[in-house]
Design a protein around this motif. Structure first.
Motif, PDB file in Angstrom:
ATOM      1  N   MET A 189      19.917   8.353   8.278  1.00 51.87           N
ATOM      2  CA  MET A 189      20.451   7.186   7.907  1.00 51.87           C
ATOM      3  C   MET A 189      19.224   6.263   7.137  1.00 51.87           C
ATOM      4  O   MET A 189      18.388   6.773   6.895  1.00 51.87           O
ATOM      5  N   PRO A 190      20.037   5.178   6.616  1.00 52.05           N
ATOM      6  CA  PRO A 190      19.113   4.592   5.460  1.00 52.05           C
ATOM      7  C   PRO A 190      17.579   4.355   5.946  1.00 52.05           C
ATOM      8  O   PRO A 190      17.212   3.816   7.117  1.00 52.05           O
ATOM      9  N   THR A 191      16.691   4.463   5.274  1.00 52.63           N
ATOM     10  CA  THR A 191      15.256   4.370   5.456  1.00 52.63           C
ATOM     11  C   THR A 191      14.653   3.041   4.711  1.00 52.63           C
ATOM     12  O   THR A 191      14.704   2.935   3.306  1.00 52.63           O
ATOM     13  N   ILE A 192      14.164   2.157   5.445  1.00 54.78           N
ATOM     14  CA  ILE A 192      13.503   1.059   4.774  1.00 54.78           C
ATOM     15  C   ILE A 192      12.027   1.045   4.964  1.00 54.78           C
ATOM     16  O   ILE A 192      11.389   1.091   6.028  1.00 54.78           O
ATOM     17  N   VAL A 193      11.410   1.011   3.876  1.00 54.13           N
ATOM     18  CA  VAL A 193       9.780   1.121   3.680  1.00 54.13           C
ATOM     19  C   VAL A 193       9.205  -0.163   3.492  1.00 54.13           C
ATOM     20  O   VAL A 193       9.542  -0.703   2.454  1.00 54.13           O
ATOM     21  N   PHE A 194       8.211  -0.687   4.544  1.00 55.00           N
ATOM     22  CA  PHE A 194       7.541  -1.751   4.180  1.00 55.00           C
ATOM     23  C   PHE A 194       6.269  -1.458   3.534  1.00 55.00           C
ATOM     24  O   PHE A 194       5.471  -0.835   4.011  1.00 55.00           O
ATOM     25  N   ALA A 195       5.961  -1.835   2.232  1.00 55.96           N
ATOM     26  CA  ALA A 195       4.659  -1.562   1.564  1.00 55.96           C
ATOM     27  C   ALA A 195       4.071  -2.378   0.883  1.00 55.96           C
ATOM     28  O   ALA A 195       4.875  -3.517   0.045  1.00 55.96           O
ATOM     29  N   SER A 196       2.686  -2.701   0.905  1.00 56.84           N
ATOM     30  CA  SER A 196       1.943  -3.524  -0.062  1.00 56.84           C
ATOM     31  C   SER A 196       0.656  -3.114  -0.070  1.00 56.84           C
ATOM     32  O   SER A 196       0.268  -2.496   0.986  1.00 56.84           O
ATOM     33  N   SER A 197      -0.105  -3.310  -1.018  1.00 57.24           N
ATOM     34  CA  SER A 197      -1.300  -2.601  -1.172  1.00 57.24           C
ATOM     35  C   SER A 197      -2.373  -3.466  -0.664  1.00 57.24           C
ATOM     36  O   SER A 197      -3.544  -3.290  -0.800  1.00 57.24           O
ATOM     37  N   LYS A 198      -1.831  -4.392   0.194  1.00 58.56           N
ATOM     38  CA  LYS A 198      -2.929  -5.427   0.600  1.00 58.56           C
ATOM     39  C   LYS A 198      -2.582  -5.733   2.093  1.00 58.56           C
ATOM     40  O   LYS A 198      -1.355  -5.651   2.668  1.00 58.56           O
ATOM     41  N   GLY A 199      -3.441  -5.756   3.075  1.00 59.44           N
ATOM     42  CA  GLY A 199      -3.344  -6.178   4.401  1.00 59.44           C
ATOM     43  C   GLY A 199      -3.192  -7.429   4.628  1.00 59.44           C
ATOM     44  O   GLY A 199      -3.385  -8.216   3.658  1.00 59.44           O
TER      45      GLY A 199
END
Ligand SMILES: Nc1ncnc2c1ncn2[C@@H]1O[C@H](COP(=O)(O)OP(=O)(O)O)[C@@H](O)[C@H]1O
Ligand SMILES: [Mg+2]
Length: 229
Positions: A1-11
């Motif tokens: 089922m849908p995969t939502i990825v939280f990404a950012s190059s910064k903490g």
């Protein structure tokens, strides 16, 4: 089922907060897997506290070796899969992005944050080329001020829009309630509004975010079907 990825190059961009807030909202109606692939394990720590909804399944300590398998297995088991990542461009991040139905990249109202969001978008585009498929992404503005929209924030939003980058209409407002759940565990629905300010507004904010993300996923699915037709 849908995969939502939280990404950012910064903490510190707001990934974990957004992931657990969205997971909690989705879990009101259905099952969710929350995969924590950040070595800091912040979302796992939240999910292990008392009060985490029982239909959130936590997969902790996901690594670059396991993340693809973790996502693939979770997609078979729950209605949504949410992946919380570390704030760098690692192999695990690239792998998670490669499996995403939607990447959400976070941006607070500063130019540095906007620049970092652009880096993440470039990484998503590179992964899309590698895989030869479109990987949908959106920017979620976070820690915004409910009362004012500063000029810098307006400028950043305009820059994104003129570059064709989609920004979610709902931003996650800077609220004590979103901080409190990280300390106390549970969801914003469990908070005592006599002790934490703005709980009702946080609940409305989180609900609006979930509704918009679900709609976005539906649109993506419809577009895909159109393309295959
Ligand atoms: N919408 C928000 N309202 C209030 N505090 C927030 C919000 N989003 C993030 N924070 C706070 O900002 C800090 C960094 O956020 P976090 O979600 O941990 O970022 P990341 O996972 O990208 O490192 C945390 O202390 C968190 O409590
Ligand atoms: Mg985090």
């Amino acid at each position: 089922m849908p995969t939502i990825v939280f990404a950012s190059s910064k903490g510190g961009a707001g990934k974990t907060t957004a992931a657990i807030v969205l997971a909690s909202e989705l879990a009101q109606g259905t099952s969710v897997t929350l995969i924590d692939a950040d070595p800091n394990q912040h979302s796992a720590k939240w999910a292990q506290k008392e009060g985490c909804p029982s239909n959130i399944i936590l997969i902790e300590k996901s690594t670059e070796e396991t993340i693809i398998e973790d996502i693939d297995v979770a997609q078979e088991k729950t209605a949504f899969v949410l992946v919380d990542l570390e704030g760098t461009a690692s192999m695990a991040v690239a792998s998670a992005i490669s499996r995403a139905d939607l990447v959400i990249t976070l941006c607070q109202g500063s130019q540095d944050d906007a620049d970092e969001a652009v880096k993440t978008i470039k990484l998503v585009n590179r992964q899309a080329k590698v895989l030869n498929r479109g990987i949908p992404y959106v920017v979620l503005m976070t820690r915004t001020n409910p009362a004012i929209t500063p000029r810098t924030l307006k400028h950043i939003i305009n820059e994104f829009r003129s570059a064709g980058v989609e920004i979610l209409e709902t931003s996650l407002i800077d609220r004590e309630a979103f901080r409190a759940i990280r300390s106390f565990g549970g969801t914003i629905h469990d908070l005592d509004s006599s002790q934490v300010s703005g709980v009702e507004k946080a609940v409305a904010n989180a609900h609006a975010l979930a509704v918009e993300v679900i709609q976005k996923l539906k649109n993506i699915k419809n577009e895909k079907e159109l393309n295959y037709a």
